[in-house]
Design a protein around this motif. Sequence first.
Motif, PDB file in Angstrom:
ATOM      1  N   GLN A   1       6.942  28.989  39.749  1.00 20.30           N
ATOM      2  CA  GLN A   1       8.257  28.366  39.667  1.00 20.30           C
ATOM      3  C   GLN A   1       8.583  27.669  40.978  1.00 20.30           C
ATOM      4  N   VAL A   2       9.600  28.186  41.675  1.00 24.08           N
ATOM      5  CA  VAL A   2      10.031  27.581  42.932  1.00 24.08           C
ATOM      6  C   VAL A   2      10.093  28.663  44.011  1.00 24.08           C
ATOM      7  N   GLN A   3       9.580  28.325  45.170  1.00 19.97           N
ATOM      8  CA  GLN A   3       9.634  29.233  46.316  1.00 19.97           C
ATOM      9  C   GLN A   3      10.252  28.538  47.505  1.00 19.97           C
ATOM     10  N   LEU A   4      11.079  29.289  48.261  1.00 18.26           N
ATOM     11  CA  LEU A   4      11.619  28.817  49.521  1.00 18.26           C
ATOM     12  C   LEU A   4      11.103  29.752  50.606  1.00 18.26           C
ATOM     13  N   VAL A   5      10.507  29.191  51.631  1.00 16.90           N
ATOM     14  CA  VAL A   5       9.932  29.988  52.717  1.00 16.90           C
ATOM     15  C   VAL A   5      10.521  29.539  54.042  1.00 16.90           C
ATOM     16  N   GLU A   6      11.204  30.492  54.719  1.00 12.73           N
ATOM     17  CA  GLU A   6      11.806  30.196  56.016  1.00 12.73           C
ATOM     18  C   GLU A   6      10.845  30.545  57.151  1.00 12.73           C
ATOM     19  N   SER A   7      11.056  29.897  58.279  1.00 10.83           N
ATOM     20  CA  SER A   7      10.323  30.215  59.494  1.00 10.83           C
ATOM     21  C   SER A   7      11.167  29.825  60.695  1.00 10.83           C
ATOM     22  N   GLY A   8      10.798  30.364  61.853  1.00 15.24           N
ATOM     23  CA  GLY A   8      11.454  29.956  63.090  1.00 15.24           C
ATOM     24  C   GLY A   8      12.401  30.962  63.693  1.00 15.24           C
ATOM     25  N   GLY A   9      12.616  32.086  63.035  1.00 12.07           N
ATOM     26  CA  GLY A   9      13.496  33.097  63.602  1.00 12.07           C
ATOM     27  C   GLY A   9      12.839  33.799  64.774  1.00 12.07           C
ATOM     28  N   GLY A  10      13.620  34.659  65.432  1.00 10.66           N
ATOM     29  CA  GLY A  10      13.077  35.409  66.563  1.00 10.66           C
ATOM     30  C   GLY A  10      14.155  35.924  67.478  1.00 10.66           C
ATOM     31  N   LEU A  11      13.720  36.341  68.658  1.00  8.88           N
ATOM     32  CA  LEU A  11      14.619  36.873  69.675  1.00  8.88           C
ATOM     33  C   LEU A  11      14.855  35.810  70.739  1.00  8.88           C
ATOM     34  N   VAL A  12      16.115  35.591  71.074  1.00 12.79           N
ATOM     35  CA  VAL A  12      16.455  34.580  72.069  1.00 12.79           C
ATOM     36  C   VAL A  12      17.612  35.090  72.917  1.00 12.79           C
TER      37      VAL A  12
END
Length: 120
Positions: A1-12
């Motif tokens: 179907q449809v997938q959304l994949v996030e990236s870029g998070g972390g500790l700052v």
Amino acid sequence: QVQLVESGGGLVQPGGSLRLSCAASGSIFSINVMGWYRQAPGKQRELVATITAGGNTNYEDSVKGRFTISRDSAKNTVYLQMNGLKPEDTAVYSCNAYVITTARSQFYSWGQGTQVTVSS
């Protein structure tokens, strides 16, 4: 179907920057509005920013002037540039998209979320 994949998070550290990305894939005909939401521990999920297919944007008051939402429609990707991060921005950030599939069904799709932690 449809997938959304996030990236870029972390500790700052406070005052720092992060850029989140969310790529949609699958049987996509088109995507109308895309957005970012966040949920901090013990709090309800809240809208951070949205962007329409035409490029109109909307921001939650506390992030105005610090966060910028953008999208690359050719790549079915939405971005969230976060500058001047504060400890109160700490949350799980999730992307959302209103998708029209190749079968012409329509629905909101959610990513799995990415953790953003702002701390010294």
